[in-house]
Every structure is written in structure tokens, then in C-alpha cells.
Design a protein around this motif. Structure first.
Motif, PDB file in Angstrom:
ATOM      1  N   ILE A 402       0.665  -1.116  -0.003  1.00 48.42           N
ATOM      2  CA  ILE A 402      -0.135   0.011  -0.035  1.00 48.42           C
ATOM      3  C   ILE A 402       0.928   1.309  -0.145  1.00 48.42           C
ATOM      4  N   LEU A 403       1.847   1.177   0.725  1.00 41.99           N
ATOM      5  CA  LEU A 403       2.692   2.541   0.947  1.00 41.99           C
ATOM      6  C   LEU A 403       3.172   3.043  -0.256  1.00 41.99           C
ATOM      7  N   PRO A 404       4.146   2.173  -0.932  1.00 41.01           N
ATOM      8  CA  PRO A 404       4.757   2.591  -1.880  1.00 41.01           C
ATOM      9  C   PRO A 404       3.855   3.010  -3.164  1.00 41.01           C
ATOM     10  N   ARG A 405       2.682   2.602  -3.178  1.00 37.09           N
ATOM     11  CA  ARG A 405       1.717   2.903  -4.336  1.00 37.09           C
ATOM     12  C   ARG A 405       1.045   4.291  -3.944  1.00 37.09           C
ATOM     13  N   ASP A 406       0.685   4.370  -2.541  1.00 37.21           N
ATOM     14  CA  ASP A 406       0.433   5.782  -2.134  1.00 37.21           C
ATOM     15  C   ASP A 406       1.216   6.722  -2.445  1.00 37.21           C
ATOM     16  N   VAL A 407       2.640   6.628  -2.226  1.00 35.96           N
ATOM     17  CA  VAL A 407       3.625   7.483  -2.394  1.00 35.96           C
ATOM     18  C   VAL A 407       3.643   8.118  -3.978  1.00 35.96           C
ATOM     19  N   ARG A 461       1.243  -2.184 -23.651  1.00 34.60           N
ATOM     20  CA  ARG A 461       0.433  -2.289 -24.822  1.00 34.60           C
ATOM     21  C   ARG A 461      -1.100  -1.765 -24.270  1.00 34.60           C
ATOM     22  N   ASP A 462      -1.467  -2.131 -23.278  1.00 32.01           N
ATOM     23  CA  ASP A 462      -2.835  -1.524 -22.985  1.00 32.01           C
ATOM     24  C   ASP A 462      -3.099  -0.306 -22.601  1.00 32.01           C
ATOM     25  N   ASN A 463      -2.024   0.055 -21.647  1.00 31.35           N
ATOM     26  CA  ASN A 463      -2.186   1.580 -21.064  1.00 31.35           C
ATOM     27  C   ASN A 463      -1.146   2.430 -21.209  1.00 31.35           C
ATOM     28  N   GLY A 464      -0.288   2.050 -22.199  1.00 27.22           N
ATOM     29  CA  GLY A 464       0.615   3.053 -22.571  1.00 27.22           C
ATOM     30  C   GLY A 464       1.717   3.261 -21.400  1.00 27.22           C
ATOM     31  N   VAL A 465       1.930   2.193 -20.613  1.00 29.75           N
ATOM     32  CA  VAL A 465       3.100   2.528 -19.361  1.00 29.75           C
ATOM     33  C   VAL A 465       4.402   2.646 -19.841  1.00 29.75           C
ATOM     34  N   ASN A 466       5.047   3.882 -19.628  1.00 27.18           N
ATOM     35  CA  ASN A 466       6.277   3.956 -19.864  1.00 27.18           C
ATOM     36  C   ASN A 466       7.320   4.217 -18.990  1.00 27.18           C
ATOM     37  N   THR A 467       6.788   3.956 -17.682  1.00 27.22           N
ATOM     38  CA  THR A 467       7.716   4.209 -16.651  1.00 27.22           C
ATOM     39  C   THR A 467       7.456   2.755 -15.588  1.00 27.22           C
ATOM     40  N   LEU A 468       8.580   2.462 -15.050  1.00 28.11           N
ATOM     41  CA  LEU A 468       8.580   1.208 -14.154  1.00 28.11           C
ATOM     42  C   LEU A 468       9.212   1.534 -12.931  1.00 28.11           C
ATOM     43  N   ALA A 469       8.572   1.888 -11.971  1.00 29.64           N
ATOM     44  CA  ALA A 469       9.129   2.226 -10.618  1.00 29.64           C
ATOM     45  C   ALA A 469       9.461   0.927  -9.642  1.00 29.64           C
ATOM     46  N   ALA A 470      10.624   1.038  -8.893  1.00 32.44           N
ATOM     47  CA  ALA A 470      10.884   0.263  -7.928  1.00 32.44           C
ATOM     48  C   ALA A 470      11.561   0.909  -6.820  1.00 32.44           C
ATOM     49  N   ILE A 471      11.769  -0.015  -5.690  1.00 31.95           N
ATOM     50  CA  ILE A 471      12.713   0.454  -4.560  1.00 31.95           C
ATOM     51  C   ILE A 471      13.508  -0.530  -4.158  1.00 31.95           C
ATOM     52  N   CYS A 472      14.226  -1.194  -5.188  1.00 31.84           N
ATOM     53  CA  CYS A 472      15.248  -2.169  -4.833  1.00 31.84           C
ATOM     54  C   CYS A 472      16.558  -1.872  -5.744  1.00 31.84           C
ATOM     55  N   ALA A 473      17.381  -1.635  -5.203  1.00 32.95           N
ATOM     56  CA  ALA A 473      18.593  -1.366  -5.897  1.00 32.95           C
ATOM     57  C   ALA A 473      19.158  -2.528  -6.939  1.00 32.95           C
ATOM     58  N   ILE A 474      18.752  -3.569  -6.657  1.00 33.27           N
ATOM     59  CA  ILE A 474      18.982  -4.782  -7.430  1.00 33.27           C
ATOM     60  C   ILE A 474      18.101  -4.751  -8.735  1.00 33.27           C
ATOM     61  N   CYS A 475      16.928  -4.591  -8.322  1.00 29.27           N
ATOM     62  CA  CYS A 475      15.994  -4.680  -9.420  1.00 29.27           C
ATOM     63  C   CYS A 475      16.170  -3.144 -10.334  1.00 29.27           C
ATOM     64  N   LYS A 476      16.619  -2.140  -9.983  1.00 35.39           N
ATOM     65  CA  LYS A 476      17.074  -1.196 -10.683  1.00 35.39           C
ATOM     66  C   LYS A 476      18.234  -1.584 -11.478  1.00 35.39           C
ATOM     67  N   SER A 477      19.104  -1.903 -11.184  1.00 37.68           N
ATOM     68  CA  SER A 477      20.377  -2.459 -12.080  1.00 37.68           C
ATOM     69  C   SER A 477      20.120  -3.539 -12.989  1.00 37.68           C
ATOM     70  N   SER A 495      13.697   5.224  -9.581  1.00 34.10           N
ATOM     71  CA  SER A 495      13.519   4.827  -8.192  1.00 34.10           C
ATOM     72  C   SER A 495      11.963   5.579  -7.761  1.00 34.10           C
ATOM     73  N   VAL A 496      11.373   4.942  -6.744  1.00 35.81           N
ATOM     74  CA  VAL A 496      10.130   5.950  -6.385  1.00 35.81           C
ATOM     75  C   VAL A 496      10.456   7.307  -6.060  1.00 35.81           C
ATOM     76  N   HIS A 497      11.576   7.372  -5.093  1.00 38.65           N
ATOM     77  CA  HIS A 497      11.888   8.540  -4.780  1.00 38.65           C
ATOM     78  C   HIS A 497      12.402   9.622  -5.732  1.00 38.65           C
ATOM     79  N   GLN A 498      12.796   8.984  -7.037  1.00 36.32           N
ATOM     80  CA  GLN A 498      12.918   9.891  -8.160  1.00 36.32           C
ATOM     81  C   GLN A 498      11.511  10.592  -8.532  1.00 36.32           C
ATOM     82  N   LEU A 499      10.491   9.720  -8.459  1.00 36.17           N
ATOM     83  CA  LEU A 499       9.202  10.458  -9.089  1.00 36.17           C
ATOM     84  C   LEU A 499       8.994  11.450  -7.798  1.00 36.17           C
ATOM     85  N   VAL A 500       9.257  11.007  -6.725  1.00 33.76           N
ATOM     86  CA  VAL A 500       8.859  12.199  -5.544  1.00 33.76           C
ATOM     87  C   VAL A 500       9.778  13.298  -5.979  1.00 33.76           C
ATOM     88  N   SER A 501      11.308  13.037  -6.067  1.00 33.36           N
ATOM     89  CA  SER A 501      12.107  14.110  -6.342  1.00 33.36           C
ATOM     90  C   SER A 501      11.617  15.114  -7.547  1.00 33.36           C
TER      91      SER A 501
END
Ligand code: SF4
Ligand code: SF4
Lengths: 533, 257
Positions: A402-407, A461-477, A495-501
């Protein structure tokens, strides 16, 4: 170098593949050498009486870990987990089915520790730990990212990650370590972070970052304090945040949030790493050593809160294990743990996740955002395995979802979830966790990423998503590397905090009051923790 | 008593002792093996009550299996639930003397034998025809299903076809085992096969995958409360190690400063 391999074609629907036996057979990742083995207390090379050492170690582990003992005995081979591993779905190798992976270990356990296996080995599938089996262990237990997806679907909660950790511990005990993990651990335990960044380099990096942000924000002096004694918050973050893309944009986000809250915070040069690879190799002792470094930093810097940045397994270790390993929390009896417990601010749970902190500020209306700054993005969120399946946030049921999605929703106008069966507790691993984030394992990393990529493709394809946010360094790399292999933009991972930033509205420079003036000279980090450590 | 009755009587006690001693040892082993780290799997309950509820859902409804695979769930659940009802109905044979009226209610449970057999056949077919499940099966996995299937079918044959057995004798034999008033048992082959396999199953329980029965209650991923931040969780060996300063940073980590 890495061999050629086919990149899986993304299917419209994820199907259970036909078995292709032996397709992922191989040598496994590069082996560790003496130089990295010995400091961790492991033999430098394969010991002569390795079979005996291995069997003894298995006996020790099954008596020390209830998970190992119960999981080895309880599997009924129902097959419910067989199609749950992303490495199986991506590679078709039957030994990547969770139960078959466990069976590499279980068949030896049966042969040596059970009545049926001793007297009727053929009947119950008991096997010797011979050279071939050992090779299979090394190869296939390094094709498990310890993501625990299988454990969610097993009727007995059997967690292949626990078996894979045990197997790696046995391998280390006989002197067959994995280079990537053990080399990194060496650096983390001597220099303080996985990259081997010494204090001056870290300080330089942070100063550069401060300048960069000041320029970008038109004069807002966001500070990145290092070793600042008496700060309220000690931030423990994966060291990738200091230099790698897109991680660093997350670090910029944390800094801006701290700045806006006006809280005093610090990083530690002694414990500048959030990741704890001790978990990947299954070693309680090594994991504890890394956790004790953080305790020492917290004591030396006299902070009252310890917070963890965006890193999946760092958060798992912090959330689930720190209290056990080092007494950061409540109830420990040794001198330093008690000192730490007294020192910490009890209004906040220990440790806290940076998402919990930002979420709380948002809830209390302490941050303002210009959501339109992210209007060029249609965002989806990747639940990282260790956060999703092993931790909580906010102290509410399923808070980690819930929390990361809320942010994200607080800072973006366009958010879409991927398909339900591929997120939250059923999330698909990025394919690079568990100590697999090394180039010598690129083939399994790409294949293992397929199920996640398939779900991402669907929302693209269905929603035009162009950004994948994550809160894990390994996932990001991992995503930065594998996204282009599947024809995605490698920069879509953030990063989620990039979106925040990007959305956060910063106070004008003259109104920004720096509560605690960062000291210009280095604080001497004196050792308060000498007796035990 | 006939030789065959003596044999089956002896077999019962031997199997029972193997079962009880074996299970006690195994449960003891599970019990004393510490769980050094908190490893509950999401969705994790934050309270003890939540854990109890989760366990009940797992044991009664096979919740995780339901999420995993509807076919395995259906067959697995039919088999287990059928078996449970059939077992309850079997109490009547072991009950010495007249049955309390309550047992009238269990009369329809005999139809549960069909659920049990259908479930077993389904599981068998999957094990044979689904490639992945065939791959992970050892001979003992097939054997276990075959044994249960024979037990189920031979039982159903006695109940639902004209191949009845002498139920009075069965009751005398079975309740005699419990009350030590040993008696002869009927000697129809299907009955003997039925109880022989039941006794064998009892004896292999503690050395086979049937250990999933106690195992589920000891599974740390399912039975732990997710409260690591507020309560310290430490195993005896880890505490001892901690107190003995087994992890000395200055020795293993090089310089601290
Ligand atoms: S789901 Fe669990 S019990 Fe079934 S085969 Fe997999 S590990 Fe074994
Ligand atoms: S990679 Fe994940 S799903 Fe696959 S076996 Fe390991 S823990 Fe299970």
C-alpha cells in the motif's frame, strides 16, 4: 566470456513451458578464490574431504534451522510450485522448478539422514553427493534469486530460498564460494560498502551531488551530511545509490524530502551500505557482522532513528533480522544493544523504511507536490520480492504493497498496476536478486526476467505505461540491463523517490532553514563499541 | 484365534508403536530445532490471532494450494476431506460395545469414500500425465497414491457392492485391538488387503512424506507472527554465540577505524 544465448520472445500469455532437460546445465557463476574466501572464514579452495565436510555441514544446518528440517521432510511433491519460478518459466529447465531445485539438496539429505533413504534409496529418490551433484548444486542454487515466490503457493509454505541459502552455505564450507557475493562481502565488511568506496571518495561524491542539486533547483542547498554526529536520522542505503543510474536519482529524492522536513540526518562512512549479501550466502555470522557495523555506526553517531533506503533485501534484513542479529529494536540484553535501544526514539518503529517516512510526511501534509511534473509518465510499480514477501511497512496488514503505491500516486497523475497475479505477494522477480547480479550469469538473468517483462509488455500495450518504478537497488540495476534486451527503453526504470524528487516543491532558498548546520570538518567517529565487537 | 488373526493383531501393535514412537521423535525433532530468523511469507499476519486464522485456512481450506493450482487443489481437497469423513465413520468399528446415538449422524459419511477415490485418481492422473509432476515424482510418490487408492477402493467395495464382509466380526476384531480383547477377523481377501495396507501406511508415516501432517504446523513461513521490529526473536544457539562473543569484528573485519 558470457556465452551466446537466445533472448526469450515475450508471449502474449504466459504459458508453462515444456521441459527442456539440461538446457541450463553449466559451470555456474565464477568461483571465488582464496583471497575472498578466507576473510569470511571459508576455505580457499575445494577441500580434500569435501564430501564429509558437506554432509557434516548439512547435519549442522538441519539442526540449527527449523525451516531446513521441516521443509526437507514435508514436501509431498504435489507440484503446486512447479510453475511458479520465473527461472523455470524463462528457461524451461526442469531443475529450475522450485521442488526440483530443493530435491537436489533433499535427495542427499534423504540418503544420509533418513531411514528410507539409507535403506531404500531408489524408492525415495535418495542420491549421493558426488561430483555431478555438487556441480548441479553450484549451478542451480545460483539460478535461484531467493525471491520466495514459490513459498507463497506451497501448501506447507516451503521456501526454496531457505534451501538455496543452506546449499550455498554448504558450498562455502567446502571451499566452493561464488566470486561475486564473497568479493562484495569482503569489501562491505572491511571498507563499509559493496563498492569499496572509501570515506574520502564517498565525501567527494556527496559534495558533487550537493552542487548538482543546488544548480538544478536554482539554489536550494540540499545537504548530504556524512558522519554527522548527533543527527536525528542515520540513513542506511544501498551504495549503488551513490553513483549508479537510476539509483542516484532516488538518493536525490531522499535528500529533498529530508530537506523539506527540516530534519537532521546523516550517512555513515563506516556503515555506508544497506545491502547485506550475508543473506544471499546463507551465513548467519556474516550477516550479523554486517548488521553490527550498522549498530556501531548508529551508536557512534548517536542518532535516534535508523532508516533504510530503497533496497529490497537490505530492507528484509533490517526489518526482519536486525533486531535478532544486533538488537536494533527491543528486547536484546547485551550492553551495546541496550545502549542502542535506549538511544533510539521509540515513537518510530525500528528500523524505518524511507517510504514509511515519506508516506508519513505526505499524510501529515508536510510536503507539497506538483504532480504535473510527472505527467509525461504513465507509471507502474514493480513489487520487489524481498519487500513484498518478507517485510511490512507502516505496521498495517500488507502495508508493503500500500505505502509505495500511495507515495507514487501522491506524486504522479497516471498510475496503473500490472496484472494481479504478477504483483504484490505474487510478484515476479526482476531476475537479478539473490546474488545473481553479475555478468557471468547474464543468461539466467535475462531468461528469468521474462515473466516480469511479459507483464510489463501487457500494460505498455494496453495502458501506455512508460515508467517502471521500483524500490530495490538490485531491481533497478537488473532492469537497466535487461529492459533493452526485450525492446524496452532502459531508462524507463526509476526509483520511487525519483518520482518524488521530480514533483516535490522545494522551499525557496532564503526560507529553507538548515536546522543543524553540517559541520565542515570530519567528525571523529570514535569507537564506543570496543568490548564486544 | 487363527494364525491369520494373530498375525494381523501383532501387525497392528507393531505398526502402532512404530507410528507413535516415530511420530513422537519426529515432532520432538521439529520442536527442538530452533528457527533462528523471522521468515514469515506474505501475506503475513501481524498478530498471533492472525497466525491461528491463517493456519486454519491452510489446514481446512488449503488456501495456498488454491492460489497455486485449482486442479491440484480440487483433487487434493476432495481426497483429504473424504478421508477425514471416512476416518470419522470408522470410529464405530473401534468403539467397544454399543454405539452412542451420535454415530447415526456419521452414517452418510460412507459416501465420502467416493470423494476420496476421485481425488486420488485425479492426483494419480496428474502425476502420470503432467510432465512437470512426473519429473518430480519418485517411485515412492506413486506407491503412496497406489496404496491409498487400493485402501479406498477395497473399502468402497465392501461398503457399496455385494462383497460385504462380516461387519460384526470386524467390529469385534477392531474394538478388541483397542480393549485388548483379541478376536478373530474376517478373512475375505479384499478386507485383509484393506487393513494390511492401512497398517503399513501407519508404519511408514514417520519415515515418509506423510510427515507433511505435523510439518505444516511447524513451518516457520506459515506459523510466525510478523512482529520482528517490536519483539526480539532469537534462537538459543544464536544467543549463546552472541554471549560468547563468537563474532568478533576486530578479528574478522580488519581495522575498525
Ligand atoms: S508446492 Fe510445496 S509441497 Fe508441493 S511440490 Fe512444491 S515444495 Fe513440495
Ligand atoms: S528463484 Fe524464487 S521462485 Fe525460483 S526457486 Fe528460488 S525462491 Fe523459488
Amino acid at each position: 566470456m558470457a556465452k551466446e544465448f537466445d533472448i526469450p520472445v515475450l508471449p502474449t500469455y504466459l504459458e508453462i513451458p515444456e521441459l527442456k532437460e539440461g538446457i541450463m546445465d553449466g559451470e555456474g557463476p565464477f568461483k571465488s578464490v582464496q583471497e575472498f574466501q578466507n576473510p569470511l572464514g571459508f576455505p580457499g579452495e575445494k577441500v580434500d574431504n569435501w564430501q564429509q565436510v558437506a554432509i557434516d555441514k548439512m547435519g549442522e544446518l538441519k539442526s540449527k534451522y527449523r525451516s531446513v528440517q521441516v521443509f526437507l521432510d514435508s514436501c509431498v511433491k504435489c507440484g503446486a510450485c512447479t510453475d511458479k519460478c520465473h527461472y523455470f518459466l524463462g528457461s524451461s529447465d526442469p531443475k529450475n522448478m522450485p521442488v526440483a531445485r530443493q530435491d537436489l539438496f533433499r535427495s542427499v539429505y534423504r540418503r544420509h539422514f533418513t531411514f528410507a533413504g539409507k535403506y531404500f534409496p531408489k524408492l525415495v529418490g535418495a542420491k549421493e553427493l558426488d561430483d555431478d551433484m555438487l556441480d548441479d548444486w553450484y549451478n542451480y542454487f545460483h539460478q535461484c534469486s531467493q525471491c520466495r515466490r514459490c513459498s507463497v503457493f506451497c501448501p506447507y509454505g516451503i521456501d526454496t530460498a531457505e534451501i538455496s541459502m543452506a546449499a550455498r552455505e554448504v558450498l562455502d564450507a567446502v571451499g566452493i564460494g561464488q566470486k561475486y557475493c564473497n568479493q562484495i562481502l569482503g569489501k562491505a565488511l572491511t571498507i563499509g560498502n559493496n563498492l569499496g568506496l572509501p570515506e574520502p571518495a564517498l565525501r567527494d561524491t556527496l559534495l558533487d551531488l550537493e552542487e548538482e542539486i543546488e544548480e538544478e533547483t536554482g539554489g536550494v542547498a540540499v545537504k548530504y551530511p556524512l558522519d554527522q554526529k548527533g543527527a536525528e536520522i542515520l540513513l542506511i542505503t544501498p551504495s549503488a545509490d551513490f553513483f549508479a543510474e537510476p539509483h542516484i536519482d532516488g538518493l536525490i529524492g531522499y535528500g529533498k524530502v529530508f530537506h523539506q522536513d527540516g530534519v537532521s540526518w546523516t550517512l555513515s562512512s563506516y556503515a555506508s551500505e544497506g545491502a547485506n549479501f550475508g543473506m544471499f550466502i546463507g551465513s548467519y555470522d556474516v550477516m550479523r557482522k554486517a548488521a553490527l557495523r550498522i549498530r556501531k555506526a548508529a551508536l557512534d553517531l548517536e542518532v535516534s532513528r535508523v532508516m533504510v533506503g530503497e533496497c529490497g533485501h537490505a530492507w528484509r534484513v533490517a526489518y526482519s533480522f536486525w533486531n535478532t542479529l544486533s538488537g536494533a529494536g527491543a528486547g536484546a540484553t547485551d550492553e551495546f544493544a541496550q545502549k542502542l535501544q535506549d538511544q533510539l526514539d521509540h515513537r518510530y518503529p525500528q528500523p524505518q523504511h524511507i517510504i514509511e517516512y515519506t508516506h508519513d510526511l505526505i499524510q501529515r501534509g508536510k510536503l507539497s507536490f506538483d504532480k504535473s511534473a510527472n505527467d509525461d509518465r504513465i507509471v507502474t510499480f514493480h513489487d520487489s520480492c524481498n519487500v513484498a514477501r518478507a517485510t511490512n511497512m507502516g505496521g498495517i496488514p500488507s502495508g508493503q504493497f500500500i505505502l509505495p503505491r500511495d507515495v507514487i500516486k501522491a506524486v504522479c497523475n497516471n498510475y496503473v498496476d500490472m496484472e494481479r497475479s504478477t504483483i504484490k505477494e505474487a510478484t515476479f522477480c526482476c531476475g537479478g536478486g539473490g546474488g545473481l547480479l553479475t555478468d557471468d550469469l547474464m543468461e539466467i538473468r535475462v531468461k528469468g526476467a521474462m515473466p516480469r517483462m511479459q507483464a510489463l509488455k501487457a500494460v505498455e500495450r494496453d495502458n501506455g505505461v512508460n515508467t517502471l518504478a521500483a524500490i530495490c537497488a538490485i531491481c533497478k540495476s537488473q532492469f537497466s540491463k535487461v529492459l533493452p534486451k526485450f525492446d524496452f527503453d532502459p531508462y524507463m526504470i526509476v526509483s520511487v523517490h525519483q518520482l518524488v524528487s521530480e514533483a516535490i516543491i522545494m522551499d525557496k532558498p532564503q526560507t529553507a532553514v538548515q536546522k543543524d548546520e553540517p559541520q565542515t570538518d570530519t567528525d571523529d567517529v570514535t569507537s564506543t563499541e570496543t568490548a564486544e565487537t | 484365534m487363527s494364525v491369520i488373526s494373530i498375525f494381523f493383531t501383532a501387525l497392528f501393535y507393531i505398526s502402532l508403536i512404530v507410528f507413535l514412537v516415530g511420530m513422537a521423535r519426529k515432532i520432538h525433532q521439529f520442536w527442538i530445532t530452533p528457527a533462528p530468523l523471522k521468515i514469515p511469507t506474505a501475506p503475513t499476519p501481524l498478530t498471533q490471532t492472525g497466525v491461528v486464522m491463517r493456519m486454519m485456512r491452510e489446514v481446512v481450506l488449503f488456501e495456498s494450494l488454491f492460489k497455486a493450482n485449482k486442479w491440484i487443489w480440487l483433487f487434493g481437497w476432495l481426497f483429504h476431506f473424504g478421508l477425514l469423513l471416512v476416518l470419522i465413520r470408522h470410529i464405530r468399528y473401534f468403539w467397544p460395545g454399543d454405539l452412542p446415538d451420535i454415530f447415526l449422524l456419521t452414517q452418510p459419511f460412507k459416501y465420502a469414500a467416493f470423494a476420496m477415490v476421485i481425488g486420488l485418481v485425479g492426483l494419480m492422473l496428474r502425476r502420470i500425465f503432467v510432465e512437470r509432476i512426473r519429473y518430480i515424482s519418485a517411485p515412492s510418490d506413486h506407491l503412496m497414491l497406489i496404496m491409498l487408492l487400493i485402501i479406498g477402493v477395497s473399502g468402497a467395495v465392501m461398503t457399496f457392492t455385494s462383497n460385504h464382509t462380516d461387519i460384526i466380526m470386524v467390529k469385534e476384531f477392531a474394538s478388541g485391538l483397542v480393549s485388548f480383547n483379541w478376536a478373530n477377523l474376517p478373512t475375505e481377501v479384499h478386507f485383509l488387503v484393506h487393513i494390511f495396507l492401512v497398517f503399513v501406511l501407519m508404519a511408514v508415516f514417520p519415515i515418509s512424506k506423510l510427515l507433511h501432517v505435523p510439518g505444516i504446523f511447524f513451518s516457520p513461513t506459515l506459523n510466525q507472527v510478523d512482529d520482528a521490529r517490536s519483539k526480539r526473536h532469537i534462537s538459543p544457539w544464536a544467543l549463546k554465540q552472541e554471549q560468547e562473543h563468537a563474532t568478533r569484528l576486530e578479528q574478522t573485519l580488519g581495522k575498525d577505524e
